[in-house]
Design an enzyme around this catalytic site. Sequence first.
Site, PDB file in Angstrom:
ATOM      1  N   HIS A 153      36.124  35.286  28.629  1.00 24.46           N
ATOM      2  CA  HIS A 153      36.117  34.258  27.574  1.00 24.46           C
ATOM      3  C   HIS A 153      35.201  34.621  26.416  1.00 24.46           C
ATOM      4  CE1 HIS A 153      38.416  31.011  29.677  1.00 24.46           C
ATOM      5  NE2 HIS A 153      38.150  31.817  30.690  1.00 24.46           N
ATOM      6  N   ASP A 361      31.662  35.144  18.656  1.00 24.47           N
ATOM      7  CA  ASP A 361      32.297  34.162  19.532  1.00 24.47           C
ATOM      8  C   ASP A 361      33.557  34.800  20.108  1.00 24.47           C
ATOM      9  OD1 ASP A 361      32.536  31.640  20.698  1.00 24.47           O
ATOM     10  OD2 ASP A 361      32.100  30.624  18.818  1.00 24.47           O
TER      11      ASP A 361
END
Length: 455
Positions: A153, A361
């Site tokens: 992730h 991110d």
Amino acid sequence: MGRLIAISNRTAADASARAGGLAVAVWESLTATGGMWFGWSGNIVDEVGEPEVIKDEGVEFVVTDFTEDEHDGFYLQYANRVIWPVFHYRVDLAHFGNTEFATYAAVNERIANMVVPHLKEGDSVWVHDYHFLLMGDYLRKGGWDGPIGFFLHIPFPSPEVFMALPEHEQIARAMCEFSVLGFQSESDRSNFVQYLVRHYDAVDEGDGWISVFGRRIRANAYPIGIEAEAFAEASVSQRAMTAASRIGRFLGGRQLVLGVDRMDYSKGLPQRFEAVGKLFDHFPKTRGKVSVTQIAPPSRSKVEEYRDLRIQLDELAGRINGDYGDLDWIPLRYLARSYDRRELAGLYRIASVCLVTPLRDGMNLVAKEFVMAQDPENPGVLILSQFAGAAEQLSDTLIVNPHDSDKVAETIYQALEMPLEERKARWEKLRKTVVEQDISWWRQKFLDDLDAKTD
Ligand code: ADQ
């Protein structure tokens, strides 16, 4: 596909944890295939007993407690003070100790050993995230030779940065025991493959296939999506409208610039606050006319770097409000708390601008949620960091370098002034992408590749 067996640090054994997109996506596949979900119970105990088994709608959750040492060495230290900073390019914040990796490996092994006895022919295993980079290796050592998928992730760093990890070789070898490796973006995938090509003479055969260590694995980008239509509906729910009208009373007709992030140093909040200060400094027209609200609930507050960040943000917000605020205007509000997702949707909907400016991110779901929450007749503008995985898909929005606070300030001003026609044109394109590449698309794309691998 046979049964799906999920492994992640936190499971959705508690039904209230099934609200988020990922939990819903995994849960749906588990209910459809009568699957199982393994992970941590959330409890810390003196002595670990038998795992707890919870059955719900044909899905079996098997969760284990952690000892204090496991929670500290595995979760707080190696996962969150070594892997998290290094994978987010913050080698300066990593704490490389002598013992934490051993605990990290031991927890991966203990959970693998908990899973293997339950596996049957035809099952597919799906491991999630940076807590379990070694899981493939331990499942294989435990005797499982069926398909194992892994989805990361968070970003995968460039080879030079990855090599700052003293254990990079062991981790990379273990990762190559997975059958399918999923990354958020092409750039993450390419970092991983480059590392293998440079150090282990891996061959990139195309279409995701990599030949390495005498076997073939698949590594692809699967950008995670959200429950797009459901989020659009949430933005017009009663709860959303109540939240919008509450903040509307505070705004008193001013334009809202919004930020929503977990309080984490990867999210670039100090740099964002600097840019907000420059907005009011360089564009005096905005003074008294624009209010910035940053929502940032504290996370991992047991980790020192997170406590330092909180202090830094308090100081910066205080300085900006001291310098620019007036009797009837607070330039920058920062709320260190969580909101219900429908409330967030309501806030996104009335914001003129959303600032999503992480320094790194994996994906960033706030960017996608903001897009789906907009009023088609009067959409707001998303300002997105070039270092968020989402920037690969959402290139039609305003993309910024979050380190360049002058430019970010200028871009906020550009967004506030953007004509309606341009806002609509950009938003239509973003919306199409977020709807088409939603959470179901993501899950299907990953599971199709995992399935193909078993043929
Ligand atoms: P996160 O780092 O947690 O996730 P993100 O993708 O932005 O980051 O997801 C945050 C989620 O939390 C969003 O759904 C958002 O709505 C919610 N949230 C944020 N602030 C909130 C608040 N104040 N109250 C309530 N909810 C709030 C990690 C990776 C990301 C990756 C995701 C999914 O770091 O890069 O996108 O996993 O793979």
